[in-house]
Design a protein around this motif. Structure first.
Motif, PDB file in Angstrom:
ATOM      1  N   ASN A  38       0.820  -1.208   0.000  1.00  0.00           N
ATOM      2  CA  ASN A  38       0.000   0.000   0.000  1.00  0.00           C
ATOM      3  C   ASN A  38       0.858   1.263   0.000  1.00  0.00           C
TER       4      ASN A  38
ATOM      5  N   ARG B 108      -1.424   4.473  -0.784  1.00  0.00           N
ATOM      6  CA  ARG B 108      -2.796   4.232  -1.231  1.00  0.00           C
ATOM      7  C   ARG B 108      -3.750   4.862  -0.236  1.00  0.00           C
TER       8      ARG B 108
ATOM      9  N   GLN C 297       1.255   4.103  -9.649  1.00  0.00           N
ATOM     10  CA  GLN C 297       0.028   3.398 -10.030  1.00  0.00           C
ATOM     11  C   GLN C 297       0.337   2.012 -10.577  1.00  0.00           C
TER      12      GLN C 297
ATOM     13  N   LEU D  23       1.233  -0.124  -7.375  1.00  0.00           N
ATOM     14  CA  LEU D  23       0.179  -0.430  -6.408  1.00  0.00           C
ATOM     15  C   LEU D  23      -1.069  -1.030  -7.052  1.00  0.00           C
TER      16      LEU D  23
END
Lengths: 606, 79
Positions: free
Chosen positions: A491, A508, A536, A539
């Motif tokens: 995360n 995140r 991006q 994750l």
């Protein structure tokens, strides 16, 4: 002293007996009389008689007519009557005297002979004949009387026994047959699809199914109220206004708003049908010449980690000449499937010959392969001034005939941060790799695309405001394969430039950011936009995931999607659930007139 | 990374030795140094052939310091 008497000569006979008397004959002997008394037991006679006639067919037939519908007699199969032997009962059946045939022979129909009497006096001639006929009746009665001894009086008992035995046999057969016929109907109901699914939906949506008996204690007097569905529009705080438009702007003054609660319709939809019928038009021509090329078994594939579409096909052996490279440039062919066009540069072509058969195999790539070996040479690139990433791509593709399609967020690259050596394609790949983007090719045009790896992050795929690109029911799926691809649930991503740029720490939203992915450093991470896009791609594929491959027909026209494209958010409506996935790979197979596509989708199960 | 490309999957299977960044916390007499990785994600004890001093940013590859690294501005973002 012994005296031998020797007789010789003829044998003695009965007619002339010869008496030889030695000594005197005793004449004084008189006859003696006496009595002998013998007491014998009284003789007893025993015997038994049985009359058997295997002529009971009439009884069976008569009994079988009346008892076929008697079901409850099934229980009598366990009755103790099963031990009695049915043969004996049949032997004691009372209807055996078949001597009635004689009666028929002596029937009074002998009056037919009255025809004789018509010639003369009728009464005189008939009398002697009647006497002869009536004599038959006499012995017939006598025969019946002779048979009606003590054995024939057991008629009624024998009739009952035969009746019970025949019921037991008969009940077993129709009941067994009846059960099998019911089983066929149940199998037919299992084939139907919609019945079971409708019930499950009702059960899931019913809000009151968790009711239970009130626990011990004082019960509440508050009556439960049905839940109030949220309004279609909830104004945000501080007098702000959010407008949800349902369509894009069109000339006019009408503003069409949409309710945020309702799902936005998908752009491309395969509707639910019982049968999907597609007649395909497939043309293969040379490009740009337009001459027909005969290909069989066409296979076109691409995926998110390939920069191009790939072709493999077979055809007649004359393709070796038709598609041979000319003056160092590869031949190009254009494949059109229902209007969807692909242009390929023929990369390799070979043949296989054996007795009675000669085939040519070819492989090809999109025309963007002109940027790679062996048709492009390696060179070097550096930037001496600040430049945009999109400009870097334009420099790389300069004079190659390939146009760039930049679909990601642009960012600034300071002077000296960009340096690469290799073919133009490797330079473009290096640029896309720095932000985790997808490098792809347009199927029919010489365009190199740079696409975001996640247009929407997996946790943003669901929601009323997110309209899927493609929507299709499970009934359109010919085959599905499911494969789990779990990954660590990172995360936090740490992305850094090297000598220039920024160090980005991306978390995140909604998580603690306590599980950090391995750090990534790249010379081209020089701006916040690059950090975000690279994060991006780190994750996005985390947590519980699955790769799902669906075999679909190729349906074109109207809002039908045709061949799916990469990065399309696809919604699959199953009877029990509706899920969304991102298209990660597409394969189109053409075999004869049959066209199928296999779409591989990334699904996040979190 | 979720991929269906066979070559990409092969590359994932191969061992990689990525370039990392960090800052030297402690230098040791045996020619090694304890480096804290950027983002405070852990520490490594690596060789220090260049003899760099404590406190400076360094690049690490193959469990060895390969050079000095500038301090970059830190951006904190949310997805």
């Amino acid at each position: 002293m012994a005296t031998d008497l020797i007789f010789q000569g003829g044998a003695p006979s009965n007619e002339r007996p010869i008496d030889l008397v030695f000594g005197e004959v005793d004449t004084t002997t008189s006859a003696q009389t006496g009595a002998l008394h013998i007491t014998l037991q009284q003789p007893t006679f025993s015997g038994s008689g049985a009359y058997r006639s295997n002529n009971a067919s009439r009884i069976y037939a008569g009994a079988a007519a009346g008892w076929q519908t008697a079901k409850p007699l099934l229980e009598e199969q366990s009755a103790p009557w099963a031990g009695s032997t049915p043969d004996f009962v049949e032997a004691a059946a009372p209807w055996q005297p078949a001597s009635a045939q004689r009666v028929d022979a002596a029937a009074p129909y002998q009056r037919v002979q009255i025809a004789h009497t018509s010639a003369g006096a009728p009464w005189a001639a008939s009398q002697p004949l009647d006497v002869a006929a009536r004599c038959v009746h006499g012995p017939m009665i006598g025969i019946q009387a002779g048979h009606s001894n003590a054995w024939e009086q057991a008629i009624s008992i024998g009739a009952e026994r035969t009746a019970r035995h025949q019921e037991m046999l008969r009940n077993g057969r129709p009941l067994i047959q009846h059960r099998w016929q019911v089983a066929h109907q149940l199998a037919a109901e299992l084939i139907s699809r919609s019945n079971a699914s409708a019930k499950r939906w009702m059960a899931q949506r019913y809000p009151w199914d968790q009711a239970r008996r009130p626990p011990a204690g004082k019960s509440s007097t508050i009556t439960p109220l049905p839940p109030i569905s949220p309004p279609c529009y909830t104004p945000p705080a501080q007098d702000a206004v959010e407008l949800y438009f349902s369509t894009q702007y069109q000339p006019g003054t009408d503003l069409i708003f949409s309710c945020k609660l309702f799902d936005l319709p998908a752009g491309l939809v395969i509707p639910y049908r019982r049968v999907y019928v597609a007649a395909h038009t497939i043309t293969v021509t040379t490009y740009p010449g337009g001459a027909t090329v005969v290909l069989t078994d066409i296979n076109i594939t691409t995926d998110a980690d390939s920069y191009c579409w790939s072709l493999s096909a077979t055809g007649p052996v004359n393709l070796m000449e038709q598609l041979a490279p000319s003056s160092g440039a590869p031949a190009q062919i254009r494949i059109s499937i229902d209007g969807l066009a692909w242009v390929f540069a023929v990369e390799k072509i070979g043949r296989t010959r054996q007795f009675g058969q000669a085939r040519a195999q070819l492989t090809g790539r999109s025309t963007t392969s002109a940027l790679d070996d062996p048709w492009a040479v390696a060179r070097t690139w550096t930037n001496t001034s600040t430049i945009n990433a999109a400009q870097v791509l334009e420099q790389v593709l300069d004079l190659s005939g390939i146009t760039p399609d930049w679909s990601v967020d642009d960012w600034l690259i300071p002077a000296g941060a960009w340096s690469h050596t290799g073919t133009p394609l490797s330079a473009a790949r290096r640029l896309a790799e720095s932000i985790g983007a997808i490098l792809h090719s347009h199927p029919g045009q010489p365009t190199l695309q740079v696409l975001r790896r996640y247009p929407l992050m997996p946790w943003e795929w669901y929601g009323n405001a997110i309209a899927p690109d493609v929507q299709l029911p499970l009934s359109a799926v010919l085959r599905e394969s499911y494969e789990r691809r779990d990954a660590p649930a990172y995360n936090r991503a740490i992305v850094s430039g090297t000598t220039q740029g920024v160090l980005g720490i991306v978390t995140r939203a909604g998580t603690a950011g306590d599980v950090a992915a391995p750090m990534v450093s790249d010379p081209l991470i020089t701006a916040q936009e690059a950090v975000l896009q690279r994060a991006q791609s780190i994750l996005g594929p985390t947590g519980r995931q699955a790769l799902i491959a669906l075999d679909l027909p190729v349906l074109t026209g109207g809002t039908l999607p045709g061949v799916l494209q990469l990065n399309q958010l696809t919604e699959i409506i199953e009877p029990t659930e509706t899920w969304r996935g991102l298209v990660r790979g597409v394969q189109v197979k053409v075999s004869g007139a049959k066209v199928r596509q296999t779409v591989t989708m990334e699904r996040n199960l979190a | 990374m979720t991929t269906i490309n066979p070559f990409a999957r092969l590359l994932q299977l191969l061992p990689s030795d990525p370039l990392r960044k960090g800052a030297i916390q402690v230098t040791h007499a045996d020619g090694t140094a304890t480096v804290e990785l950027a983002g405070a994600t852990g520490t490594l004890r690596v060789r220090n052939p260049l003899g760099l001093a404590e406190g400076g940013g360094v690049f690490i590859q193959g469990l060895a310091i390969t050079g000095q690294a500038p301090d970059l501005p830190v951006v904190t973002l949310e997805l």
